[in-house]
Design a protein around this motif. Sequence first.
Motif, PDB file in Angstrom:
ATOM      1  N   SER A 153     -19.066  20.869   4.400  1.00  0.00           N
ATOM      2  CA  SER A 153     -20.477  21.242   4.317  1.00  0.00           C
ATOM      3  C   SER A 153     -21.461  20.119   4.649  1.00  0.00           C
ATOM      4  CB  SER A 153     -20.799  21.862   2.959  1.00  0.00           C
ATOM      5  OG  SER A 153     -20.665  20.919   1.929  1.00  0.00           O
ATOM      6  N   PRO A 154     -21.160  18.847   4.413  1.00  0.00           N
ATOM      7  CA  PRO A 154     -22.139  17.826   4.815  1.00  0.00           C
ATOM      8  C   PRO A 154     -22.501  17.882   6.301  1.00  0.00           C
ATOM      9  CG  PRO A 154     -20.591  16.860   3.289  1.00  0.00           C
ATOM     10  CD  PRO A 154     -20.073  18.236   3.618  1.00  0.00           C
ATOM     11  N   LEU A 155     -21.551  18.213   7.150  1.00  0.00           N
ATOM     12  CA  LEU A 155     -21.840  18.346   8.580  1.00  0.00           C
ATOM     13  C   LEU A 155     -22.824  19.488   8.828  1.00  0.00           C
ATOM     14  CD1 LEU A 155     -21.345  17.720  11.593  1.00  0.00           C
ATOM     15  CD2 LEU A 155     -19.362  19.241  11.452  1.00  0.00           C
ATOM     16  N   ASN A 156     -22.532  20.636   8.241  1.00  0.00           N
ATOM     17  CA  ASN A 156     -23.393  21.804   8.426  1.00  0.00           C
ATOM     18  C   ASN A 156     -24.779  21.577   7.828  1.00  0.00           C
ATOM     19  OD1 ASN A 156     -24.041  24.393   9.288  1.00  0.00           O
ATOM     20  ND2 ASN A 156     -22.138  25.244   8.526  1.00  0.00           N
ATOM     21  N   ILE A 157     -24.843  20.958   6.672  1.00  0.00           N
ATOM     22  CA  ILE A 157     -26.129  20.675   6.031  1.00  0.00           C
ATOM     23  C   ILE A 157     -26.947  19.719   6.894  1.00  0.00           C
ATOM     24  CG2 ILE A 157     -27.204  19.503   4.056  1.00  0.00           C
ATOM     25  CD1 ILE A 157     -24.884  20.718   2.356  1.00  0.00           C
ATOM     26  N   SER A 158     -26.295  18.691   7.407  1.00  0.00           N
ATOM     27  CA  SER A 158     -26.999  17.730   8.257  1.00  0.00           C
ATOM     28  C   SER A 158     -27.589  18.421   9.481  1.00  0.00           C
ATOM     29  CB  SER A 158     -26.055  16.606   8.694  1.00  0.00           C
ATOM     30  OG  SER A 158     -25.687  15.829   7.578  1.00  0.00           O
ATOM     31  N   CYS A 159     -26.813  19.294  10.094  1.00  0.00           N
ATOM     32  CA  CYS A 159     -27.314  20.043  11.262  1.00  0.00           C
ATOM     33  C   CYS A 159     -28.461  20.955  10.867  1.00  0.00           C
ATOM     34  CB  CYS A 159     -26.193  20.875  11.871  1.00  0.00           C
ATOM     35  SG  CYS A 159     -24.922  19.906  12.691  1.00  0.00           S
ATOM     36  N   SER A 160     -28.330  21.636   9.743  1.00  0.00           N
ATOM     37  CA  SER A 160     -29.344  22.600   9.319  1.00  0.00           C
ATOM     38  C   SER A 160     -30.652  21.936   8.911  1.00  0.00           C
ATOM     39  CB  SER A 160     -28.819  23.443   8.156  1.00  0.00           C
ATOM     40  OG  SER A 160     -27.712  24.201   8.564  1.00  0.00           O
ATOM     41  N   ILE A 161     -30.574  20.739   8.385  1.00  0.00           N
ATOM     42  CA  ILE A 161     -31.789  20.013   8.003  1.00  0.00           C
ATOM     43  C   ILE A 161     -32.443  19.383   9.231  1.00  0.00           C
ATOM     44  CG2 ILE A 161     -32.642  17.961   6.789  1.00  0.00           C
ATOM     45  CD1 ILE A 161     -30.581  18.531   4.600  1.00  0.00           C
ATOM     46  N   SER A 162     -31.646  18.804  10.102  1.00  0.00           N
ATOM     47  CA  SER A 162     -32.170  17.995  11.205  1.00  0.00           C
ATOM     48  C   SER A 162     -32.564  18.786  12.445  1.00  0.00           C
ATOM     49  CB  SER A 162     -31.131  16.941  11.596  1.00  0.00           C
ATOM     50  OG  SER A 162     -30.829  16.133  10.486  1.00  0.00           O
TER      51      SER A 162
ATOM     52  N   PHE B  77     -28.958  14.910  -0.045  1.00  0.00           N
ATOM     53  CA  PHE B  77     -28.230  14.963  -1.316  1.00  0.00           C
ATOM     54  C   PHE B  77     -28.626  16.160  -2.184  1.00  0.00           C
ATOM     55  CE2 PHE B  77     -27.329  13.722  -5.727  1.00  0.00           C
ATOM     56  CZ  PHE B  77     -25.942  13.638  -5.619  1.00  0.00           C
ATOM     57  N   PRO B  78     -29.935  16.447  -2.358  1.00  0.00           N
ATOM     58  CA  PRO B  78     -30.272  17.641  -3.151  1.00  0.00           C
ATOM     59  C   PRO B  78     -29.737  18.936  -2.529  1.00  0.00           C
ATOM     60  CG  PRO B  78     -32.219  16.270  -2.829  1.00  0.00           C
ATOM     61  CD  PRO B  78     -31.132  15.691  -1.991  1.00  0.00           C
ATOM     62  N   THR B  79     -29.753  19.000  -1.185  1.00  0.00           N
ATOM     63  CA  THR B  79     -29.237  20.196  -0.513  1.00  0.00           C
ATOM     64  C   THR B  79     -27.729  20.308  -0.698  1.00  0.00           C
ATOM     65  OG1 THR B  79     -31.005  19.973   1.106  1.00  0.00           O
ATOM     66  CG2 THR B  79     -29.208  21.468   1.673  1.00  0.00           C
TER      67      THR B  79
ATOM     68  N   CYS C   3     -26.043  19.240  -3.238  1.00  0.00           N
ATOM     69  CA  CYS C   3     -25.833  19.695  -4.624  1.00  0.00           C
ATOM     70  C   CYS C   3     -26.043  21.198  -4.747  1.00  0.00           C
ATOM     71  CB  CYS C   3     -26.762  18.949  -5.577  1.00  0.00           C
ATOM     72  SG  CYS C   3     -26.368  17.202  -5.748  1.00  0.00           S
ATOM     73  N   LEU C   4     -27.130  21.711  -4.156  1.00  0.00           N
ATOM     74  CA  LEU C   4     -27.375  23.159  -4.174  1.00  0.00           C
ATOM     75  C   LEU C   4     -26.257  23.918  -3.466  1.00  0.00           C
ATOM     76  CD1 LEU C   4     -31.198  23.339  -3.407  1.00  0.00           C
ATOM     77  CD2 LEU C   4     -30.062  24.033  -5.527  1.00  0.00           C
ATOM     78  N   ASN C   5     -25.811  23.397  -2.329  1.00  0.00           N
ATOM     79  CA  ASN C   5     -24.733  24.001  -1.562  1.00  0.00           C
ATOM     80  C   ASN C   5     -23.464  24.115  -2.413  1.00  0.00           C
ATOM     81  OD1 ASN C   5     -23.552  24.566   1.344  1.00  0.00           O
ATOM     82  ND2 ASN C   5     -22.146  23.152   0.359  1.00  0.00           N
ATOM     83  N   THR C   6     -23.168  23.073  -3.147  1.00  0.00           N
ATOM     84  CA  THR C   6     -21.952  23.034  -3.960  1.00  0.00           C
ATOM     85  C   THR C   6     -22.012  24.039  -5.108  1.00  0.00           C
ATOM     86  OG1 THR C   6     -21.698  20.728  -3.337  1.00  0.00           O
ATOM     87  CG2 THR C   6     -20.419  21.471  -5.221  1.00  0.00           C
ATOM     88  N   LEU C   7     -23.198  24.380  -5.555  1.00  0.00           N
ATOM     89  CA  LEU C   7     -23.353  25.411  -6.582  1.00  0.00           C
ATOM     90  C   LEU C   7     -23.394  26.813  -5.983  1.00  0.00           C
ATOM     91  CD1 LEU C   7     -26.087  23.697  -8.791  1.00  0.00           C
ATOM     92  CD2 LEU C   7     -23.651  23.967  -9.330  1.00  0.00           C
ATOM     93  N   PHE C   8     -24.018  26.946  -4.813  1.00  0.00           N
ATOM     94  CA  PHE C   8     -24.262  28.258  -4.219  1.00  0.00           C
ATOM     95  C   PHE C   8     -23.020  28.885  -3.584  1.00  0.00           C
ATOM     96  CE2 PHE C   8     -25.365  31.045  -0.706  1.00  0.00           C
ATOM     97  CZ  PHE C   8     -26.336  31.857  -1.263  1.00  0.00           C
ATOM     98  N   TRP C   9     -22.284  28.132  -2.770  1.00  0.00           N
ATOM     99  CA  TRP C   9     -21.265  28.707  -1.905  1.00  0.00           C
ATOM    100  C   TRP C   9     -19.922  29.069  -2.541  1.00  0.00           C
ATOM    101  CZ3 TRP C   9     -21.295  31.004   2.634  1.00  0.00           C
ATOM    102  CH2 TRP C   9     -22.404  30.837   3.449  1.00  0.00           C
ATOM    103  N   PRO C  10     -19.378  28.348  -3.514  1.00  0.00           N
ATOM    104  CA  PRO C  10     -18.008  28.641  -3.967  1.00  0.00           C
ATOM    105  C   PRO C  10     -17.714  30.086  -4.359  1.00  0.00           C
ATOM    106  CG  PRO C  10     -18.627  26.489  -4.732  1.00  0.00           C
ATOM    107  CD  PRO C  10     -19.869  27.096  -4.118  1.00  0.00           C
ATOM    108  N   PRO C  11     -18.573  30.778  -5.125  1.00  0.00           N
ATOM    109  CA  PRO C  11     -18.212  32.172  -5.460  1.00  0.00           C
ATOM    110  C   PRO C  11     -18.098  33.066  -4.220  1.00  0.00           C
ATOM    111  CG  PRO C  11     -19.978  31.392  -6.891  1.00  0.00           C
ATOM    112  CD  PRO C  11     -19.802  30.359  -5.826  1.00  0.00           C
TER     113      PRO C  11
ATOM    114  N   SER D  41     -34.235  27.376   4.777  1.00  0.00           N
ATOM    115  CA  SER D  41     -35.520  27.506   5.460  1.00  0.00           C
ATOM    116  C   SER D  41     -36.594  26.714   4.720  1.00  0.00           C
ATOM    117  CB  SER D  41     -35.927  28.973   5.564  1.00  0.00           C
ATOM    118  OG  SER D  41     -37.142  29.072   6.251  1.00  0.00           O
ATOM    119  N   VAL D  42     -36.594  26.788   3.419  1.00  0.00           N
ATOM    120  CA  VAL D  42     -37.562  26.014   2.634  1.00  0.00           C
ATOM    121  C   VAL D  42     -37.341  24.528   2.864  1.00  0.00           C
ATOM    122  CG1 VAL D  42     -38.281  25.406   0.291  1.00  0.00           C
ATOM    123  CG2 VAL D  42     -37.891  27.804   0.880  1.00  0.00           C
ATOM    124  N   ILE D  43     -36.086  24.106   2.788  1.00  0.00           N
ATOM    125  CA  ILE D  43     -35.760  22.679   2.912  1.00  0.00           C
ATOM    126  C   ILE D  43     -36.000  22.185   4.331  1.00  0.00           C
ATOM    127  CG2 ILE D  43     -33.868  21.020   2.823  1.00  0.00           C
ATOM    128  CD1 ILE D  43     -32.766  22.807   0.455  1.00  0.00           C
TER     129      ILE D  43
END
Length: 186
Positions: A107-116, A138-140, A142-150, A180-182
């Motif tokens: 997910s860090p790769l995907n998050i980096s792409c989605s933010i940048s 980092f905040p994203t 953390c949110l990703n790690t809570l949101f995606w597993p289920p 989108s917010v981030i």
Amino acid sequence: MWSRIRSSGLARTMCSVGSAMFIGDFTIQQIEQTTTSSKRDDHLTTPNDLIYELSHNRAWNISRSLRMGATGILLSGPISEFTYKGVSRYLANQSAAKKVLAIIAVSPLNISCSISTPSILAGLSSSDVYSKWEREFFPTLCLNTLFWPPGLYIILKKVKLQNRGSVGAIVWFGWSLVLSVIANRS
């Protein structure tokens, strides 16, 4: 070649994730206008953006939604598809929980792409893009790690491999609201 790409599920995943991110951004723009003034300066907007007036107090920044959709089609969708396929191939005999952990590890790769990427497409300088990434990553994560597993656990247990990317796009819609917010904060 196109039939091979189409049958692999990649094109479907690219379109599904891109659509989820496009629609998610439109949704967030409308929520932002409901909760605050539509003239805010803290959103990623450029002077060249195409703005469509929906009503006298509602607008849609089409360019912003297109940037999010392009990010989904060109980066987030393919990353998701290749991650699902790689986990299925290389961790075939592992539990769904271990597969979820492996996907979260990518997910860090995907998050980096989605933010940048939306910032790059909007024309921000490389130093501004890096500052944004440094502030939001980092905040994203953390949110990703809570949101995606289920959602990932259910997808891995119940959905056929060729459909995981597309079904995952349903979860992506929820995640795209957060992204989108981030991604569109200045």
